[in-house]
Design an enzyme around this catalytic site. Structure first.
Site, mmCIF file in Angstrom:
data_model
loop_
_atom_site.group_PDB
_atom_site.id
_atom_site.type_symbol
_atom_site.label_atom_id
_atom_site.label_comp_id
_atom_site.label_asym_id
_atom_site.label_seq_id
_atom_site.Cartn_x
_atom_site.Cartn_y
_atom_site.Cartn_z
ATOM 1 N N CYS A 60 16.040 -2.992 6.176
ATOM 2 C CA CYS A 60 17.494 -3.120 6.007
ATOM 3 C C CYS A 60 17.816 -3.939 4.762
ATOM 4 O O CYS A 60 18.761 -3.616 4.021
ATOM 5 C CB CYS A 60 18.115 -3.764 7.238
ATOM 6 S SG CYS A 60 17.872 -2.811 8.742
ATOM 7 N N ASP A 61 17.057 -4.980 4.532
ATOM 8 C CA ASP A 61 17.188 -5.799 3.335
ATOM 9 C C ASP A 61 16.992 -4.927 2.093
ATOM 10 O O ASP A 61 17.830 -4.923 1.177
ATOM 11 C CB ASP A 61 16.146 -6.917 3.394
ATOM 12 C CG ASP A 61 16.090 -7.787 2.154
ATOM 13 O OD1 ASP A 61 15.713 -7.276 1.070
ATOM 14 O OD2 ASP A 61 16.393 -8.989 2.266
#
Length: 166
Positions: A60-61
């Site tokens: 997600c980062d």
């Protein structure tokens, strides 16, 4: 129906898959300052909607950073990153990581975005990874449901789809 898995284990999708050509469902999400944000707020712009399980996890980062980098290269495209994280956590993560070109929005309150877009995960109360492109007239022009939560989306295809309708 998408067949979502979380680290290889099947999970239950709430909602139905969206299809290209459909009208994008309206939503009511929270911005980092707790103000409401709807699809109608950005009518007339192309929206690349990046859906992630939790902003403070490796994939997600990377996904959020990638779209943040690409945002400045896109004309008339707004990038929305949506998760079930609390708005405060999104704001803190963005500040700590220099993220300012995408708008992070929270569906933590009721997961209605997740249900409308077919990305709510029943067992975890999180959103499954997906990408949607919505054109200026609120029509869905691109859909990618990523079945395994730890897999990356097809960044190039999503960006190409957004450019094609901008």
């Amino acid at each position: 129906m998408a067949n979502f898995t979380w680290k290889g284990n099947p999970v239950t999708q709430i909602g139905r898959d969206l299809k290209v050509g459909e009208k994008a469902p309206e939503f009511n999400l929270l911005a980092n300052d707790l103000s409401p944000v709807t699809l109608a707020d950005s009518h007339g712009k192309v929206r690349l909607i990046s859906v992630i399980p939790s902003i403070d996890t490796p994939v997600c980062d990377a996904q959020t950073r990638r779209f943040n980098e690409e945002a400045s290269k896109l004309d008339n495209v707004e990038i929305l990153t949506i998760s079930a994280d609390l708005p405060f956590a999104q704001k803190s993560w963005c500040a700590a990581n220099g993220i300012g070109n995408v708008q992070t929005l929270s569906d933590h309150r009721d997961l209605l975005f997740g249900e409308a877009y077919g990305v709510a995960i029943q067992e975890l109360r999180l959103l499954a990874r997906a990408i949607f492109v919505v054109d200026k007239n609120d029509l869905v022009t691109y859909v990618e449901y990523i079945n395994e939560s730890t897999d990356h989306p097809n960044y190039e295809a999503a960006l190409k789809a957004a450019k094609a309708v901008s």
